[in-house]
Scaffold this motif. Structure first.
Motif, PDB file in Angstrom:
ATOM      1  N   SER A 126       0.864  -1.176  -0.001  1.00 16.14           N
ATOM      2  CA  SER A 126       0.060  -0.080   0.103  1.00 16.14           C
ATOM      3  C   SER A 126       0.914   1.370   0.149  1.00 16.14           C
ATOM      4  O   SER A 126       2.035   1.354   0.687  1.00 16.14           O
ATOM      5  CB  SER A 126      -0.994  -0.039   1.115  1.00 16.14           C
ATOM      6  OG  SER A 126      -1.708  -1.160   1.303  1.00 16.14           O
ATOM      7  N   GLU A 157       4.856  -1.291   4.264  1.00 13.11           N
ATOM      8  CA  GLU A 157       4.491  -2.719   5.125  1.00 13.11           C
ATOM      9  C   GLU A 157       5.717  -3.680   5.347  1.00 13.11           C
ATOM     10  O   GLU A 157       5.406  -4.574   6.121  1.00 13.11           O
ATOM     11  CB  GLU A 157       3.460  -3.383   4.213  1.00 13.11           C
ATOM     12  CG  GLU A 157       1.891  -2.475   4.417  1.00 13.11           C
ATOM     13  CD  GLU A 157       1.071  -2.955   3.349  1.00 13.11           C
ATOM     14  OE1 GLU A 157       0.416  -4.005   3.510  1.00 13.11           O
ATOM     15  OE2 GLU A 157       1.161  -2.430   2.302  1.00 13.11           O
ATOM     16  N   ALA A 164      -0.468  -0.573   7.023  1.00 16.49           N
ATOM     17  CA  ALA A 164      -1.803  -0.737   5.867  1.00 16.49           C
ATOM     18  C   ALA A 164      -3.032  -0.023   6.744  1.00 16.49           C
ATOM     19  O   ALA A 164      -3.910  -0.082   6.111  1.00 16.49           O
ATOM     20  CB  ALA A 164      -1.812  -2.108   5.693  1.00 16.49           C
ATOM     21  N   HIS A 165      -2.858   0.265   8.251  1.00 12.93           N
ATOM     22  CA  HIS A 165      -4.132   0.440   8.920  1.00 12.93           C
ATOM     23  C   HIS A 165      -3.861   1.771   9.512  1.00 12.93           C
ATOM     24  O   HIS A 165      -3.063   2.330  10.088  1.00 12.93           O
ATOM     25  CB  HIS A 165      -4.229  -0.400  10.068  1.00 12.93           C
ATOM     26  CG  HIS A 165      -3.901  -1.939   9.903  1.00 12.93           C
ATOM     27  ND1 HIS A 165      -4.921  -2.894   9.264  1.00 12.93           N
ATOM     28  CD2 HIS A 165      -2.942  -2.863   9.943  1.00 12.93           C
ATOM     29  CE1 HIS A 165      -4.771  -3.751   9.076  1.00 12.93           C
ATOM     30  NE2 HIS A 165      -3.642  -4.029   9.367  1.00 12.93           N
ATOM     31  N   ARG A 169      -0.825   3.563  11.493  1.00 11.73           N
ATOM     32  CA  ARG A 169      -0.049   3.700  10.306  1.00 11.73           C
ATOM     33  C   ARG A 169       1.478   3.930  10.583  1.00 11.73           C
ATOM     34  O   ARG A 169       2.363   3.206  10.171  1.00 11.73           O
ATOM     35  CB  ARG A 169      -0.586   4.579   9.053  1.00 11.73           C
ATOM     36  CG  ARG A 169       0.448   4.661   7.762  1.00 11.73           C
ATOM     37  CD  ARG A 169      -0.457   5.265   6.580  1.00 11.73           C
ATOM     38  NE  ARG A 169      -1.459   4.228   6.483  1.00 11.73           N
ATOM     39  CZ  ARG A 169      -2.747   4.643   5.988  1.00 11.73           C
ATOM     40  NH1 ARG A 169      -2.909   5.956   5.720  1.00 11.73           N
ATOM     41  NH2 ARG A 169      -3.824   3.874   5.797  1.00 11.73           N
TER      42      ARG A 169
END
Length: 317
Positions: A126, A157, A164-165, A169
Motif C-alpha cells: 500500500s 509494510e 496498512a491500517h 500507520r
C-alpha cells in the motif's frame, strides 16, 4: 528470536513463499551462490531457476519451480529496480527487504550464512504519500531511556506491518535485543525478556486521558489477547489535538492515573506483555484523537530528527 520467523510470516495477506525449517540439502557452494546484494538484480533478470536451486528443501516442498517462475515473472511486471530498505538478523537467518522504485512492491527474503534461501515473500504494498508527508505539530521523544530495537517501524509494510491500517500507520513496536535475541532463558517466561519491566516514559508533556492497569500479561509466544488489543496502556493528550498511545504495559505497573499532568520523561509504567502482544515490548504511536481505534495515526516528528525503521536501534531520553 526464531519464533518471529513463524509468527510474522503468517501476518501478511500477500503471496507468501516460506520455508522456515533448517535446510536439509547440502550447503550452497559459496563460489556459485547468489549473495543478498545480487539477489534483486538476478530476480529482475529472470534467473529464477538459479534462485530456486538455492532455496531450502522445505521451500521446494511447498513451491514448485514452475510456480516460482510464474509468480516471479508476474511480480516483475512494471518494475525497474529494487532498493534494500532493511537488513536484520533473526535467529539462524538474516532477513533482507527490498522495495520497488515506485514503492508498490516489496520482497522479503531469509538467507542462511551459506546463502541458502529459507523463506521469501513477494508483497504488493500500500502507498499513502499524502499522510506520509504530514508530521505531528509537536516534537516527541521515544518513550524510553535506554537503547531499544525497532522491530516494526517505517513508512511501508515491509518494515512496519501497522502501515496498512490508518489508525496505527506510523506506530512503532520496540523491544530490547542482546546478542541477536530478545530473551535469555525460558522463552515462555516474561521475566526472561530484556524488555520486561523496563521503564516507559511520557514522550511529551500532557494530560493522561485514558489508562488500563489490570489486564494480565500473556504467556510469551503462547497466547495473545486480541479482545483487549492495547492491553495495559496510557493515552496522553498533548497540545495541537495530538494523543500519544503507549500500549502493552505490565499488569499493575502504571504510575499515572486519568487526569494527571505529566512532564516529558516522567515514568508512566513498565513494559509488559499485555493485550495483543506475543512477547514483552512497547507499542507507541501518535493519533489525532483519544479514541485510538477510530482516530488517524500521524507520522511522528522526533526531537533528534531520526526516524528509525525495522532493524535499527533507537533511544529516547
Amino acid at each position: 528470536m526464531k519464533a518471529y520467523l513463524t509468527i510474522f510470516l503468517s501476518l501478511f495477506l500477500a503471496v507468501i513463499l516460506s520455508g522456515c525449517g533448517k535446510a536439509e540439502k547440502d550447503p550452497v557452494e559459496n563460489e556459485t551462490a547468489i549473495s543478498p546484494d545480487q539477489f534483486t538484480d538476478r530476480f529482475l533478470a529472470g534467473d529464477f531457476e538459479a534462485l530456486y536451486n538455492q532455496t531450502s528443501d522445505d521451500f521446494q516442498d511447498m513451491v514448485t519451480l514452475e510456480s516460482f517462475i510464474e509468480l516471479g515473472e508476474g511480480f516483475n511486471a512494471d518494475v525497474e529496480g529494487f532498493e534494500l530498505v532493511s537488513e536484520m538478523p533473526i535467529d539462524h537467518v538474516t532477513e533482507y527487504q527490498w522495495i520497488s522504485e515506485r514503492g508498490d512492491k516489496g520482497i522479503r527474503s531469509y538467507f542462511l550464512e551459506d546463502h541458502t534461501i529459507e523463506g521469501m515473500q513477494l508483497m504488493p504494498l500500500s502507498v499513502f504519500p499524502e499522510s506520509d508527508e504530514k508530521y505531528t505539530e509537536n516534537i516527541y521523544q521515544m518513550p524510553i531511556n535506554e537503547e531499544w530495537y525497532t522491530f516494526w517501524g517505517g513508512t511501508n509494510e515491509l518494515v512496519n506491518y501497522h502501515y496498512a491500517h490508518e489508525n496505527q500507520r506510523y506506530a512503532y513496536d520496540l523491544l530490547i535485543v542482546e546478542a541477536g535475541n530478545s530473551f535469555d532463558g525460558d522463552s515462555e517466561d516474561n521475566e526472561s525478556y530484556f524488555a520486561f519491566g523496563k521503564e516507559v516514559l511520557a514522550p511529551l508533556e500532557g494530560v493522561v486521558v485514558s489508562t488500563e492497569n489490570s489486564i494480565p500479561d500473556n504467556t510469551p509466544l503462547v497466547e495473545t489477547n486480541a479482545e483487549e488489543p492495547l492491553g495495559n496502556h496510557v493515552i496522553i493528550e498533548h497540545k495541537n489535538n495530538e494523543y500519544s498511545v503507549i500500549a502493552h504495559l505490565q499488569e499493575n505497573s502504571l504510575q499515572v492515573s486519568e487526569g494527571d499532568s505529566v512532564a516529558a520523561g516522567d515514568v508512566v509504567g513498565l513494559a509488559g506483555n499485555s493485550g495483543n502482544s506475543s512477547e514483552p515490548h512497547i507499542h507507541f504511536h501518535v493519533a489525532d484523537g483519544e479514541d485510538w481505534e477510530n482516530a488517524t495515526s500521524i507520522r511522528i516528528n522526533f526531537k533528534n530528527g531520526e526516524e528509525p525503521v525495522r532493524g535499527e536501534t533507537t533511544t529516547g531520553f
